[in-house]
Scaffold this active site. Structure first.
Site, PDB file in Angstrom:
ATOM      1  N   CYS A 182     -17.963  -9.747 -13.182  1.00 54.85           N
ATOM      2  CA  CYS A 182     -16.764 -10.566 -13.335  1.00 54.85           C
ATOM      3  C   CYS A 182     -16.966 -11.485 -14.515  1.00 54.85           C
ATOM      4  O   CYS A 182     -18.055 -11.982 -14.762  1.00 54.85           O
ATOM      5  CB  CYS A 182     -16.562 -11.361 -12.043  1.00 54.85           C
ATOM      6  SG  CYS A 182     -15.318 -12.644 -12.175  1.00 54.85           S
ATOM      7  N   HIS A 183     -15.874 -11.738 -15.248  1.00 57.44           N
ATOM      8  CA  HIS A 183     -15.997 -12.525 -16.476  1.00 57.44           C
ATOM      9  C   HIS A 183     -15.722 -14.007 -16.289  1.00 57.44           C
ATOM     10  O   HIS A 183     -15.677 -14.746 -17.263  1.00 57.44           O
ATOM     11  CB  HIS A 183     -15.056 -11.963 -17.541  1.00 57.44           C
ATOM     12  CG  HIS A 183     -13.653 -11.834 -17.041  1.00 57.44           C
ATOM     13  ND1 HIS A 183     -12.928 -10.675 -17.122  1.00 57.44           N
ATOM     14  CD2 HIS A 183     -12.869 -12.699 -16.391  1.00 57.44           C
ATOM     15  CE1 HIS A 183     -11.749 -10.844 -16.569  1.00 57.44           C
ATOM     16  NE2 HIS A 183     -11.689 -12.069 -16.117  1.00 57.44           N
ATOM     17  N   HIS A 231     -15.968 -16.028  -8.020  1.00 57.05           N
ATOM     18  CA  HIS A 231     -14.794 -16.886  -8.211  1.00 57.05           C
ATOM     19  C   HIS A 231     -14.990 -18.282  -7.609  1.00 57.05           C
ATOM     20  O   HIS A 231     -14.068 -19.102  -7.651  1.00 57.05           O
ATOM     21  CB  HIS A 231     -13.507 -16.243  -7.641  1.00 57.05           C
ATOM     22  CG  HIS A 231     -13.100 -15.004  -8.367  1.00 57.05           C
ATOM     23  ND1 HIS A 231     -12.157 -14.130  -7.892  1.00 57.05           N
ATOM     24  CD2 HIS A 231     -13.523 -14.474  -9.546  1.00 57.05           C
ATOM     25  CE1 HIS A 231     -12.005 -13.122  -8.730  1.00 57.05           C
ATOM     26  NE2 HIS A 231     -12.838 -13.310  -9.737  1.00 57.05           N
ATOM     27  N   ASN A 280     -11.443  -6.525  -7.040  1.00 57.29           N
ATOM     28  CA  ASN A 280     -11.418  -7.655  -6.124  1.00 57.29           C
ATOM     29  C   ASN A 280     -10.855  -7.236  -4.777  1.00 57.29           C
ATOM     30  O   ASN A 280     -10.049  -6.324  -4.717  1.00 57.29           O
ATOM     31  CB  ASN A 280     -10.553  -8.791  -6.695  1.00 57.29           C
ATOM     32  CG  ASN A 280     -11.281  -9.505  -7.802  1.00 57.29           C
ATOM     33  OD1 ASN A 280     -12.491  -9.602  -7.777  1.00 57.29           O
ATOM     34  ND2 ASN A 280     -10.516  -9.999  -8.789  1.00 57.29           N
TER      35      ASN A 280
HETATM   36 MG   LIG Z   1     -13.064 -11.721 -11.283  1.00 60.11          MG
END
Ligand SMILES: [Mg+2]
Ligand SMILES: [Mg+2]
Ligand SMILES: [Mg+2]
Ligand SMILES: [Mg+2]
Lengths: 466, 466, 466, 466
Positions: free
Chosen positions: D178-179, D215, D156
């Site tokens: 990304c999870h 995000h 990030n």
């Molecule tokens: Mg992430």
């Protein structure tokens, strides 16, 4: 993915439900698919033909080898067919074989030969003028009676039929489906056998990126289990460019009479570097007529067939007789999965697993280099109530130039059909590559005569008196 | 607008400064323009020709009828010419008339006639392959020695020359200028005289919206003092379609030998509905060869001229002799404003008043329906250090289809020239409409031979041995 | 350009024809323009006010100092006003000053101050909700009664009024006009006087490229007679950043009470590098309220004024009295050209010379970085029956980010107004930068109350009971 | 699909190979995947940490429960790591926790709280300024040493890391993973259990369309086995909006300390109508600070956690100790599949079956309404050597407005980092929604101090002397 496993009470409207090819294919595919059951409403301007299919379809129900249970019912109006439907399948013949005879054979007077005559070229264009109003009418009915149904079209000219549906009812959920790309995947599977001895490769195992317009689609990336197929294809083309390669389409349910030796496809690869993904009969019609359709002798050298309309007429007679036998039970209906993906799509749209395959839908950015909203053929991800195109990229400029002139011509044809504008239609007609050796005066003359032969379907047009 | 009135010490680099047409025209225009003065550096691969122009130009200084004072200086390198320049004018002949002879006349072997052969068609394409590397080189020098100068190009093929400049040096401030649209404005002025008795209309009073590519530009809106000119033009075309209209180009400084009777323009209007804005000799080359260039007889019927290269060779000899006379003072230099807008543009770019006119620059959205970054011809507002295109809209799809195949072909030609890629160049070549009656094999054969004839300018290409 | 010189019988429909500011300005401008004559139909929901203007306007006809002869006629319906009109001018007050009082002053309860309250911010948004249905109605009438007329709008919120016209009737020929950019040109002229001693520069001599949205427009290029004004402006800002610069707007016909010292404009330049081209009172409202409108003390420090609605009410009373005096002839009408460009535009649209100026029209590509079809303010070329935007380019990303959040918010506001959707309107409301210090709950509360105060104009909305 | 089943000799470069979280996760995932084997080269600026991971990784080889055989090797240079690699994994900490402490906690002086501080907000922006040069350097090395490798980034700020890779080396084959979206799929699975009693739904069975930026991604379509999940989610939100819903993230391998009760997500749904698809800690940071991060009490009410950097420091110590135990063999390495998809992606890219999942890549048209080339998060089809985004459509304008201001701010941040331009960086900083309650002067002050604290990573910047 272990999705849920069965959906009952699916309702399908079949427009062109009297058809003796595609309808029987669908019956076969539904009968052999255990995950679905429901009802098919058959609508056709020839009600008797639809009714005969009702009889044929309902005979399947009691058979032990049938795992998908469906009721078939011929109906007399589009409204009846559409009301309550979850899916609409469109597979019609716009006009009769008489109009098609004019489409395909009249241009021969000017030395212009067509192998199919239903997509582009003089025949495809005139067919489009005849077909678009029919699809406008269908779209208006769908908007009124089944706006949420998914619509699967098989009718040609595919691009303009689909485009007409979306132009008329922009919120329509329609996809145009065609098996030509599958044929090319099969050719690549055959190549693997011939060059590498790998047998029984399923066409679905050939990963491809496709982009273009229906019957003039291109593959710019192909792999099999981690192997890039382009170097292999290059070898393959070198080997068979002269002789042609035969055998890949054997047993294709519809195409027995339509084989080719792939020489057009190979030639396009040598000249332009990508794999053209349709049968040679279709591909040839998109190029100037000096290339592959110069005259019947040249066509024979290129080893593909011209499909005379008289064959279609004869074939129709045989099918009518077969239909009688099937309806009466004299001849048993043979279950014979078609290899088409209509039923797979229906399953995916119902939530029974995801499917990635090529479809014809408006360009929302999936294909660069052609105008937005025109109908293009690329891969899409099909899942529950959802068809999302995959970004296919852009054709190289030189190939795009071959494609885009048809895209623009089709747009002009659409506008001409919607506006019943003969001058505009002629502007498209004289730009068709198959007519590139004619003077504009000759082209105009031919156009006038062809329009006259299809005048019955051109309500509102100002045509010359006969 | 009462802008400031005079700019001194302007420095101009003239690439192709040995030219005997454009250079003399510029001298005339500068000499008759009182608002500017400064220096012109003449660069030419033929230094002697540039030097002779230095002599000719400097003779003007003492004349009483000359209001613009300029020094002329022949220089031996591009670097010298460019360093310190505010403006760069490019007007070169790429190759000699020998190469041009092959460009224009070799295709006649295959029944392919060209009226000019410098823009599209087989000749235009091969000329482009020869010219692009030269423009790449010029752009690299500009980037190094005069990155802030405004560059005005007159060389053909205009579109690809300008495109090559921007591809090489994207920040370049270049515009391509051509008088063909002016000619069409003059035709409309003549029409006003013929149909309405309005005399002495200045072409600048004809308000037009232009869009297209150089030599294949179209007018979709035209007015004169609050009158829409389209209905009038329709009348005009009806009247002169058969006979042709002569007289509009009389006295055009460059085109005395290049007249036409506008029949091609009229025919395009009848078929497509917009006003094509270039001379018929250029327009004809953008259409399939069955249309206007089928054979010399047809060309005569359409009443425009084929320009044989032998005429150009002869003309050059006469100009060389004239040049000698001018340089030595035997013949006085006649001040003769060209009607070109180069000097008007220079004034506008220096802040001496705003100018709206048509220019060739990369498409930043001013023309819809053709790819961004390709060079298009539309109106632009020219003011102090600023050229901003006016949104020109979109051609109707049918006309766009005529235009865009050239746009794509030019893109492919550019890529081929930059990559020295013969296969790619051939992909463009075989798609040129002037070659639409050839088989691909014939086209390939012709291409090979034409390339061979210009091989001197194709460094790095893999060509067949002679 | 020596265009033709006079047009008679022009018919103008004036919507808001009872106005006591803009209508009188138009009378002045028409009376002092000799090239035009015709009739103005005055329509107003307050017929009496329109009738009084009829009296005032017709009094001008006999005066010797009047060179443009016009008939004025108050009419009772939009239909009457529009039928036969060549031009439509819209200048209305949507709602009364009571609604405006709520728009401007209610948010003060939450510490949110607005200097104008008619464009963005809570007041601008609620005003838009009230105004959009009115403009939808006007557009529908124009579509029916004068579809070919050119429409000039002066009403705020400019962007959304213009957007509503085009959304309702996409073929409308409408332009939104505003003098704020002119004010900034005048500031640059003043700068030339102050810094360089150049006097009497006309604002039209300041060449600029403008881009943005109304009242939040930006200049990224400015020159005067071949001089780049950016380095000068940088000096100017350094000099007056702290003290402010006063005097540039003196005598502006409408803005006497609305002066500022340009400190907001200077601060934006220091922070972002471009020249903001609107009055500080407008600019401040586009930024978060912590910047320039934190509280009345801060506003005083930034040296611009809050315009209280009570001033507007008082001013209105004075104008009514003046109107009575003018109508009765007690007070003579003073001819006072406004500096607005409405009449110049009318002349250009009639073919009386070309005009390049800034207008508010849908984005067709003239401004990159904001969505197509949203209304933007850039330069355009105005000529006979034609308004063509000039490509303005793209704002730097950081400034674009300031602008585009308003663009999106305005789109949401439009959708909310068209769909009478309070939830959606609130989604826009809570994103307005002037409310960025409120919690969403506070914003929702304020919104509810503001909507209630304008409920009379929100037919079809579901609002809380009072 | 029965693809081929095993690939040997895969080479992976792990940049950040000394990591004690992600590296161990990868070891676990590789060890439990039988289809792959090969070598992992571990590169880290902390060589010792990488070497310890070499020891830990190689201990796995002899274990019976390990089905994927891999060699681990710590290397001392990027060049060594990259040369020969098929895949590159990037998972680094840009700077140390000291810089992160400043990022996260310094703004608290101004009342600005951040829950993570690594994506947007003042902390995310300053972290980006520090990280972008590192990623430029990595991209340059990849361009030189492994241009054909697929690059998987976990670092990030995801969007700007990925953007920096593509800006530096446009042909790079990189995806950002990304999870957070997976977590939202799990929440929907939990919902099915809670509301409908359907147990053990795998997150992969939840079909979703995602679009947005990392995000701050949104789901606009969700289904499970033919059931639309939006009506259910609406019920679910109504039920748990006040109380929050706990339990969905239990046992998530990385997030044990990072739970939330989803109240932010529920509130965003109620206000905007779509499902925000990231953890509440991330979502809150994209909104103005008056919404969810006003102060620690408010955060507690919204039931998510602020992650103090001192926790990270303490946690690091514990991991170092654990690392020692693992390396020495004192503590056995526990195989614990992470649920991350890195290894699944590697398999798909090698041709071992197709995968559709969400990835961060440049926008080539997959997401409308945000600029092309900016990095967006949508679904893509991953297959042999191929990642093709699926067309995700467009967010509603009101949500797009929330997203796009971050997109633009990130673009400005990128430009500032590449140009080492403090003024430009500040232009982005003062537009961050988390700072919307500060005056620009306060924001500038904070910015200066934060930059100072990370000055070690800002080579070439002109910063104030300490
Ligand atoms: Mg992430
Ligand atoms: Mg087909
Ligand atoms: Mg020319
Ligand atoms: Mg205004």
């Amino acid at each position: 993915m272990n999705k849920f496993t069965k959906v009952k009470d699916v309702q399908i409207a079949y427009i062109g439900g009297g058809s003796r090819g595609w309808a029987w294919g669908l019956m076969s595919d539904l009968a052999t698919e255990g995950a679905l059951s429901g009802k098919v409403k058959l609508y056709d301007i020839n009600y008797d033909a639809a009714y005969q299919n009702e009889l044929i379809g309902n005979r399947l129900k009691d058979r032990v080898d049938v795992v998908g249970q469906w009721d078939y019912e011929a109906v007399r109006t589009l409204e009846e067919a559409l009301t309550g439907s979850d899916f609409v399948i469109i597979s019609i013949l716009p006009g009769s074989f008489d109009e098609m005879h004019s489409d395909v054979h009249l241009p021969e007077k000017y030395g212009v030969y067509q192998s199919v005559g239903d997509t582009v070229g003089p025949g495809g264009l005139v067919r489009a003028l005849r077909t678009i109003p029919i699809f406008v009418d269908i779209a208006e009915h769908i908007k009124e009676y089944s706006p949420n149904a998914w619509v699967i079209n098989y009718t040609n000219p595919m691009t303009l039929c689909t485009r007409a549906l979306y132009t008329t009812f922009p919120e329509i959920k329609a996809i145009g489906c065609c098996h030509e790309v599958f044929g090319t995947q099969k050719l690549l599977a055959s190549m693997l056998e011939v060059l590498q001895g790998i047998e029984n490769v399923d066409r679905r195992e050939i990963d491809i990126n496709v982009l273009g317009i229906n019957h003039f689609t291109w593959i710019d990336k192909a792999s099999y289990k981690g192997t890039d197929l382009f170097p292999l294809y290059s070898q393959f083309v070198d080997k068979y460019h002269e002789s042609g390669f035969e055998g890949s389409e054997e047993g294709h349910w519809m195409n027995n009479h339509f084989k080719s030796a792939e020489r057009v496809k190979f030639d396009l690869f040598k000249r332009f570097g990508l794999i053209a993904a349709a049968g040679d009969r279709h591909l040839a019609e998109f190029m100037p007529n000096t290339w592959y359709l110069k005259n019947p002798e040249k066509v024979r050298e290129w080893k593909f067939g011209l499909t005379p309309v008289k064959w279609r007429k004869k074939n129709k007679q045989e099918l009518i007789e077969k239909s009688n036998r099937l309806a009466s039970g004299v001849e048993p209906f043979e279950l014979n999965p078609t290899g088409e993906e209509g039923v797979d799509m229906i399953k995916a749209l119902l939530g029974l697993g995801e499917l990635i395959t090529n479809v014809n839908i408006p360009n929302k950015g999936q294909m660069n280099g052609v105008p937005l909203e025109t109908v293009v053929e690329t891969n899409a991800v099909i899942s529950y109530d959802n068809v999302r195109p995959v970004l296919a990229g852009k054709l190289p400029d030189s190939i795009n130039n071959l494609v885009i002139r048809h895209v623009h011509n089709q747009e002009v044809t659409l506008q001409a059909a919607l506006g019943q504008d003969k001058d505009l239609a002629l502007q498209a007609f004289i730009q068709d590559p198959l007519l590139s050796t004619l003077t504009p005066e000759e082209a105009a003359e031919l156009f006038e005569e062809m329009l006259g032969n299809t005048r019955e379907y051109l309500n509102g047009w100002e045509l010359q008196e006969v």
